[in-house]
Every structure is written in structure tokens, then in C-alpha cells.
Design an enzyme around this catalytic site. Structure first.
Site, PDB file in Angstrom:
ATOM      1  N   ARG A  93       0.829  -1.210   0.000  1.00 30.75           N
ATOM      2  CA  ARG A  93       0.000   0.000   0.000  1.00 30.75           C
ATOM      3  C   ARG A  93       0.860   1.255   0.000  1.00 30.75           C
ATOM      4  NH1 ARG A  93      -2.501  -4.187   1.830  1.00 30.75           N
ATOM      5  NH2 ARG A  93      -4.738  -4.418   1.546  1.00 30.75           N
ATOM      6  N   GLU A 130      -9.695 -13.235   1.447  1.00 32.80           N
ATOM      7  CA  GLU A 130     -10.684 -12.322   0.873  1.00 32.80           C
ATOM      8  C   GLU A 130     -10.779 -12.450  -0.648  1.00 32.80           C
ATOM      9  OE1 GLU A 130     -10.409  -8.788   4.253  1.00 32.80           O
ATOM     10  OE2 GLU A 130      -9.141  -8.650   2.478  1.00 32.80           O
ATOM     11  N   TRP A 153      -5.915 -15.171  11.186  1.00 35.41           N
ATOM     12  CA  TRP A 153      -6.073 -13.740  11.427  1.00 35.41           C
ATOM     13  C   TRP A 153      -7.507 -13.354  11.787  1.00 35.41           C
ATOM     14  CZ3 TRP A 153      -8.960 -10.047   8.662  1.00 35.41           C
ATOM     15  CH2 TRP A 153      -9.575 -10.502   7.481  1.00 35.41           C
ATOM     16  N   TYR A 171      -3.264  -6.926  15.339  1.00 32.53           N
ATOM     17  CA  TYR A 171      -3.155  -6.022  14.203  1.00 32.53           C
ATOM     18  C   TYR A 171      -2.620  -4.688  14.712  1.00 32.53           C
ATOM     19  CZ  TYR A 171      -5.040  -8.619  10.242  1.00 32.53           C
ATOM     20  OH  TYR A 171      -5.194  -9.497   9.203  1.00 32.53           O
ATOM     21  N   ASP A 227      -1.913  -2.122  13.007  1.00 33.83           N
ATOM     22  CA  ASP A 227      -2.450  -0.941  12.326  1.00 33.83           C
ATOM     23  C   ASP A 227      -3.672  -0.398  13.067  1.00 33.83           C
ATOM     24  OD1 ASP A 227      -3.576  -3.430  11.499  1.00 33.83           O
ATOM     25  OD2 ASP A 227      -4.669  -2.411   9.906  1.00 33.83           O
ATOM     26  N   TRP A 261      -0.503  -3.465   8.666  1.00 38.91           N
ATOM     27  CA  TRP A 261      -0.956  -3.026   7.346  1.00 38.91           C
ATOM     28  C   TRP A 261      -0.801  -1.509   7.260  1.00 38.91           C
ATOM     29  CZ3 TRP A 261      -1.784  -7.122   4.344  1.00 38.91           C
ATOM     30  CH2 TRP A 261      -2.116  -8.331   4.957  1.00 38.91           C
TER      31      TRP A 261
END
Length: 762
Positions: A166, A327, A393, A418, A420, A468
Site C-alpha cells: 500500500r 478475501e 487472522w 493487528y 495498524d 498493514w
């Protein structure tokens, strides 16, 4: 609040025979599993020598130690292989194992002995020694207490994932991340090199991946993943991106190896592949409609990925290769003639089984390259390859299922791992994504749930944090999100459960914060930002405001006059009792300097339990904010849509009548509204009107404000407030106009929501 008191067991304090000096206050993170101290001290001086074997890995360890002593104490110590010398630091590798990392560290009259079951173990012993000698600000000379440490990691997978798809991170920034991992004896660096937003690794067979796939057009008012478009570096307009050459990769892998960290590359498949498929659309189900999913019916897709993997494994010697697998949107498969043909030929019943076919086919190829496939827990869907390792996760359920079925598992649940996610509740926290994972929640993480059968628990390899970077664009921000949560995770994964002590860990953080500062790391003070609680005594009609922080450490100082607190402001010691509105400004101080973010809040009486709030349009039960009294409960919602203090109304207006239950002289009214276009359907109202009355019949409008539409993607808390001439008030009407439907430019379609919280009066 109590001032921090460091545990004597962790301070390694011992006085020299002549009482002229003492060792520094210190503590090792992660906590060693066996740790004893004795009376006496040893000082490293210019006559001390380092005794070490003459091997390549021993040279890495020697460099690690000599560089530290030179940089911190200006000591250039002689390195020798002679074993008969006193006043020495001996580094001995028994070479009995090359993976486990066990070590012993003994400090006595003759000096320091670090003995590892491998060179990796010696490296971990050096990390403990470095922490005994740091921070330099507390050490005048390299003086060490006599100590004996026998230590080994509880779990063999102690990792962190960094997403560079990203937002591309320069090579030196990646090395800084590796430095922080090594300091905490972490041993896995999961490198998320590939996602739908950008391709970051040079592949000679397919040059377009970095010529085009590594760059994207920057579009006004768009996040990188919205209307994503790969482009070329020198295209017109603003272009963003970057990639690592093969030489860059080799350099980083070698750097990590010197720090005994395995680098696990992730090559995303079969979904999250927009960047790839915009470069090579022939491997999409429909080249005119790139969905970001490889065509599972096209044998060319598999050949394409196999060629990529062949180049990747040549760069990464670690045994694992991560394929993502999460996903995966399967709609394009179910519409694709090639995929439907594949399903008929392979007798596959649905998209999940087609995904399983895809993963199993790739696993066979990866296995042929002497690598192990690891993927996110979605690879369980439709059937898991027999040799696959699962990274869980979406909670721990996938890991439980996989372990009980005999598969190796790395536990990496979004809650709490996580990184982030936000780690503090302050509105001043930097941008984050998702939920709330505070420091001590990370410390309490246990990677082995009780639901795993006793004979299957060996399949839990360990745990991993994931960072992330949707909202994280710099090394400074990366470090902020990592630290000190990485410190907490390191102890959760290294130290045996019965040896962990949360109070000791909190005490050790005081020294660790100084280490971070000396290293120039931007660590979060979120766990020290003041938080609050308000209670109401019905008998005395008094409110009581309590201040605290997560760690229950250091001084909290505050003001009530609106000024910013200083180290000389009032020290918080007992709850603040009030019967009329107060505005508090509080700050935590460590060593006389502010740490964490300030608390700035107005707390009104809200007229206790006597007021009534009558709603024209009911709030949604899923977003009730605490019920009918939520608007006066002194619990402010923060800038997250999942904060339980927000009260939400879909499509209809927010319209309430507040009966105060008695009359009061008021001159101010205010309340908060929320908007988050990037993640929710919540938008600011278009108009707010506030009217007041003494008798409930005749009302005076004190605010009638139109609210301009704000299209920014970031969360917004907008304070609507009004001051007016003091007058007697018994009733308040508040009206906020909902736009009803989301505008055409919005990322979503359908009903707009209003989120509201906390009416303040004074």
C-alpha cells in the site's frame, strides 16, 4: 497515581565492595525464563577482551557487540580466540542446534560468558547483555552486576508482518524495522511485498510488474485502493510507488540473516491481485473487467505464478513462502466459462472448492521447490492442502480448526495483533485502521487456546503481529504503531506463562522508553495518555471524575482554567468532585516531560438522573450509545465508528426534547457529530438547530447552523456549540437534519446515518 517503582528483582542493583558506584537500573525485555543475581560487579574496560571462535556467524556476533561498545562507551576491545584470559567477554556456540535459540549469560569475577546452543543463541545472549548495559543515559561506565541467566524461547515463531504494497518503504526503513525486531529477540519478518495496490519485487520474466505494477496514479479525493489504476513511473500527473530490485532483496535478506531473522515473502494469490492483472490482463477471467482474482480455469495463470515463484525462492532461503489466500472474491469465477469448465472437470461444487483446487495446485509446486506453503486462514475453505501451514487472522478459530486437524499454525488474530489498529483513545492519535488494540491486551495474548487438543498443541508454532499500511506512510509512523506493542508481544511469545509478570513488565518499560529514545525510535505514549471515568452520587448530587492511564504510572497533572498543564500544575491524587460544569486539561508527565497525549474535555452535570430525553425518531438498537441517557453520561465517543458511545440514527433526523427536570441558569450548549466516509455510511448533518425554553411552550432559538458537506475520507468529529446570554432553562430542543440518502460520489449507496454524542451544558 503512583510514581513508577522499579522492581528490585529486575534492577540488577548491587554495590561494589568499596561502595563507590552501583550498576544502572535496568530490565530485560523479553523477560528471561531463569534469572538470578549475586553480590558483586564486573566492569568492562579498555583491557577487557572478546574471546570468540573464528567462524562467519561468530563474526556477525562479534560485530554486534563491538559496535555497541564502541558507539555507547567508546571502547575498542581486542578480539581473540585465546580462551585462557581473564577480564573477558566469551562468546561460545556449542552448535548443538541451529534453530532453537537457547543461551546462558553469566557475569562473574572473570567477566562475561555467553554460551548459546547455536550462534543464534549467542546473538540472543548479546541482546540481553546490551539491555543490561543500556540505556547509556543511566550508565556512566559499563558496570554489570553478577548475574546468571538461562533462557530459551517458548515459541519458535515470533514474528511481525510489514505491508509495503500500500505504501512503499525504502530499503533503509525496512532495515530499521528489522533492528527493532532483533532487539526484542523476534525471529520472523513477514514481508507483504504484493497486494492489489502495488507490486514491489523485481521479476525478470515479467518486467511489467515493476515497470507498471509498482506505480499508481494518485487521484484527488481517492484512497490508493479506490478506483485503483496502475501506471508508469513517468506518466503524466502525480505518480506514486516504488519497488525492490533483486539486489535490494538480497541485501535485506542478508541483513536480516545477520540478525537471525528469517524473511518470509508473501506473493498474494488468487485474490488481491489488481496490480498484476492490470499489467497482464490475460490471466484475469475477463481482461476488460479486472476484478483482482486470477482465472482459475486458465492454465496460463498457474504457469505465470510458478515462474514468479521460481524467481522468488531463489532470493529467499527461508523454508516458508506465504501465498495470502484471503478475501478472494469468487463472483468472477462463477461467471467465467473457463472456471466453470474447470469445476466440471474437477468435480468442484462451489467457489470455495475451486479456491481449494487453486491453493492445492500451487502448494504442490511450492513443495517441489523445497518450500512450505503458508496462507491466511481462508485457505481452510473448501479443503486445506495436507502440508499447508495456516496463519489465523480472523480470530483464533481457524487456527484451532487447523491445529486440531494436524496442521501447523501461526496465531495472528486481528484482536489483539493487528498493529495498524489504534492503541490509544485520544483524538490526537495518528491515523489508524480498524479497532483498538492497547498495549496490555497484546501482553496478555496467548497463542494456544484451550480448545486445542493437548496432543495437537505442538502445532502452534507461535504468533505474529501484522502492520498493514493503509494509514501508515513513513518509518516514524511504523515505529509508533510497533512500539511498545512489539515489546509486549516479544514477552508474550518468548517467556513461559508462569514466568511472565505484568507488573514487572510495566516497570521495565520505564527503562525501555529511554532505550527507544537513545535509538531515535518514535514510540507511542498511548498507554500513558490520561483517560477518565465519571460517577454520580444520587444522595449528594455530586459528580466524581477519576483520571488514570493504562499503565497506572507516572504523574498526571491537570488544570481547570483551560490552560495547558505543565510539570508544576496540580498533581492528580484523588477524584475531582464537582456539581457544576468543569473543563479539564490533563497530561501525564515522565521525568518532568509530557508523555502521551493530553485529555481535553468538558464535563457537565447533565442534571444527573432527573433529566429525560424524548426522541422523535428512535436510535438504532445496534448503535444505542448507552440508551436514553447516553447524551448526558459524560462518556465521549472517539473517532471510530465502532465506539459504543455513539448513538446512531439511519435515514431519519436526529430530533430530541430534553426535559432537565429542574430549572438552571445556562449560557452554553454543545454536542458532537461524527463522519467517516472512508469506512462507514455516517455523515454529518446538513443543519443543526438548538432551542431553549423555561416553560416548555415558548422556545428561543440559540443556534441555527447549516453544515457544509465535507468530502474528506478521514474520520471527523465536529463539535456544534453555541454560547448565549445567561438565562433560565428547563427544556432543550435539538434538531439535526439527516441527508437521508448518501450522495452519488460516496463510496457506498443507501441510507445516510447520523451519529451523535454527549450534550454539554454550562
Amino acid at each position: 497515581m503512583k510514581i513508577i517503582k522499579l522492581s528490585l528483582l529486575l534492577l540488577l542493583m548491587a554495590v561494589t565492595a568499596c561502595k563507590r558506584t552501583v550498576p544502572p537500573m535496568t530490565g530485560i525485555i523479553p523477560q528471561p525464563n531463569e534469572f538470578t543475581t549475586e553480590q558483586g560487579t564486573f566492569t568492562i574496560d579498555e583491557k577487557t577482551v572478546i574471546i570468540v571462535d573464528d567462524t562467519v556467524e561468530a563474526t556477525w556476533n562479534t560485530k554486534e557487540l563491538t559496535t555497541f561498545l564502541k558507539d555507547n562507551f567508546n571502547l575498542n576491545l581486542k578480539v581473540t580466540s585465546s580462551s585462557e584470559l581473564d577480564n573477558a567477554i566469551r562468546l561460545i556456540s556449542s552448535q548443538e542446534s541451529d534453530a532453537i535459540g537457547a543461551y546462558s549469560l553469566t557475569i562473574g569475577k572473570k567477566g562475561v560468558l555467553i554460551k548459546g546452543d547455536s550462534d543464534r543463541g549467542v546473538f540472543y545472549g548479546i541482546q540481553s547483555l546490551k539491555q543490561l548495559l543500556s540505556p547509556q543515559s543511566a550508565v556512566q561506565t559499563p558496570l554489570l552486576s553478577y548475574v546468571t541467566i538461562n533462557d530459551a524461547p517458548e515459541f519458535k515463531w515470533r514474528g511481525m508482518m510489514l505491508d509495503v504494497s500500500r505504501h512503499f518503504m525504502p530499503k533503509d526503513s525496512v532495515k530499521k524495522v528489522i533492528d527493532a525486531l532483533a532487539m526484542h529477540k523476534m525471529n520472523k519478518f513477514h514481508w507483504h511485498l504484493v497486494d492489489g495496490i502495488g507490486w514491489r519485487i523485481q521479476i525478470d520474466t515479467y518486467p511489467e510488474l515493476t515497470k507498471k505494477g509498482a506505480w499508481r496514479k494518485v487521484k484527488e479525493h481517492k484512497k490508493p485502493w479506490e478506483d485503483y489504476e496502475a501506471t508508469y513511473k513517468n506518466d503524466d500527473g502525480e505518480v506514486y510507488g516504488g519497488y525492490y530490485t533483486k539486489d535490494d532483496i538480497r541485501e535485506i535478506v542478508a541483513y536480516a540473516k545477520e540478525h537471525y531473522i528469517d524473511v518470509i515473502p508473501e506473493i498474494e494469490m488468487p485474490g488481491h491481485s489488481e496490480a498484476v492483472l492490470q499489467c497482464y490482463p490475460e490471466y484475469s477471467c475477463d481482461s476488460n473487467d479486472i476484478t483482482g482474482v486470477y482465472c482459475a480455469g486458465n492454465d496460463g495463470s498457474f504457469e505465470f505464478l510458478q515462474n514468479i515463484i521460481s524467481e522468488v525462492v531463489a532470493l529467499f532461503p527461508n523454508e516458508y513462502l506465504h501465498i495470502g489466500g484471503d478475501e478472494v472474491g469468487k463472483d468472477s469465477w462463477l461467471k467465467c466459462d473457463k472456471c466453470k469448465k474447470r469445476m466440471r472437470e474437477e468435480n468442484l461444487q462451489n467457489g470455495e472448492e475451486l479456491q481449494s483446487y487453486f491453493v492445492k495446485r500451487m502448494e504442490r509446486f511450492i513443495h517441489s521447490k523445497n518450500r512450505k506453503l503458508i496462507g491466511w486462514d481462508e485457505i481452510l475453505e473448501g479443503g486445506l492442502p495436507e502440508r499447508a501451514t495456516v496463519m489465523s487472522w480472523r480470530g483464533v478459530e481457524g487456527g484451532i480448526e487447523a491445529a486440531n486437524a494436524g496442521h501447523d499454525v501461526v496465531m495472528s488474530p486481528g484482536d489483539p495483533l493487528y498493529f495498524d489498529h489504534s492503541q490509544g483513545k485520544s483524538e490526537f492519535e495518528p491515523p489508524s485502521w480498524g479497532g483498538y488494540n492497547n498495549l496490555l491486551k497484546v501482553y496478555d495474548f496467548n497463542p494456544v487456546p484451550s480448545e486445542i487438543a493437548p496432543d495437537k498443541r505442538h502445532h502452534i508454532l507461535g504468533g505474529q503481529a501484522n502492520l498493514w499500511t493503509e494509514q501508515v506512510k513513513s518509518l516514524s509512523h511504523i515505529q509508533y504503531m510497533m512500539l511498545p506493542r512489539l515489546s509486549a508481544l516479544s514477552e508474550a511469545l518468548w517467556t513461559k506463562a508462569e514466568k511472565k509478570n505484568k507488573e514487572h513488565f510495566i516497570n521495565k518499560l520505564d527503562v525501555h522508553f529511554d532505550r527507544f529514545q537513545e535509538l531515535g525510535y518514535n514510540f507511542a505514549g498511548s498507554s500513558l495518555s490520561p483517560d477518565y471515568d465519571v460517577t454520580y452520587n444520587k444522595d449528594t448530587k455530586e459528580f466524581s471524575l477519576t483520571l488514570q492511564n493504562e499503565l497506572d504510572r507516572y504523574e498526571i497533572r491537570y488544570t481547570l482554567d483551560g490552560s495547558a498543564p505543565t510539570s508544576e500544575s496540580t498533581l492528580y491524587t484523588d477524584p475531582i468532585v464537582y456539581t457544576s460544569t468543569i473543563t479539564i486539561h490533563a497530561q501525564c508527565f515522565r521525568k518532568g516531560a509530557p508523555i502521551g497525549y493530553p485529555l481535553k474535555r468538558m464535563f457537565s452535570t447533565g442534571f444527573g438522573d432527573q433529566c429525560k430525553v424524548i426522541y422523535t425518531n428512535a436510535f438504532d438498537e445496534a448503535y444505542r450509545g448507552g440508551g436514553d441517557k447516553a447524551l448526558f453520561d459524560n462518556k465521549y465517543a472517539i473517532a471510530r465508528g465502532d465506539d459504543p458511545n455513539w448513538q446512531g440514527i439511519p435515514q431519519k433526523d436526529f430530533e430530541v426534547l430534553i426535559d432537565l427536570g429542574s430549572s438552571a441558569e445556562l449560557s452554553y450548549l454543545g454536542l458532537n457529530f461524527y463522519q467517516d466516509i472512508g469506512a462507514t455510511s455516517v455523515m454529518l448533518p446538513t443543519q443543526v438547530t438548538i432551542a431553549i425554553s423555561e416553560d416548555g411552550k415558548n422556545y428561543v432559538t440559540v443556534l441555527d447552523e447549516s453544515i457544509a458537506t465535507m468530502e474528506q475520507r478521514e474520520p471527523i468529529i465536529k463539535r456544534i456549540e453555541t454560547s448565549f446570554e445567561k438565562q433560565t432553562v428547563s427544556y432543550i430542543k435539538i434538531f439535526a437534519k439527516n441527508r437521508a440518502e448518501l450522495p452519488e460520489w460516496h463510496l457506498r449507496k443507501g441510507a445516510a446515518w447520523i451519529f451523535v454524542d454527549e450534550v454539554s451544558v454550562k
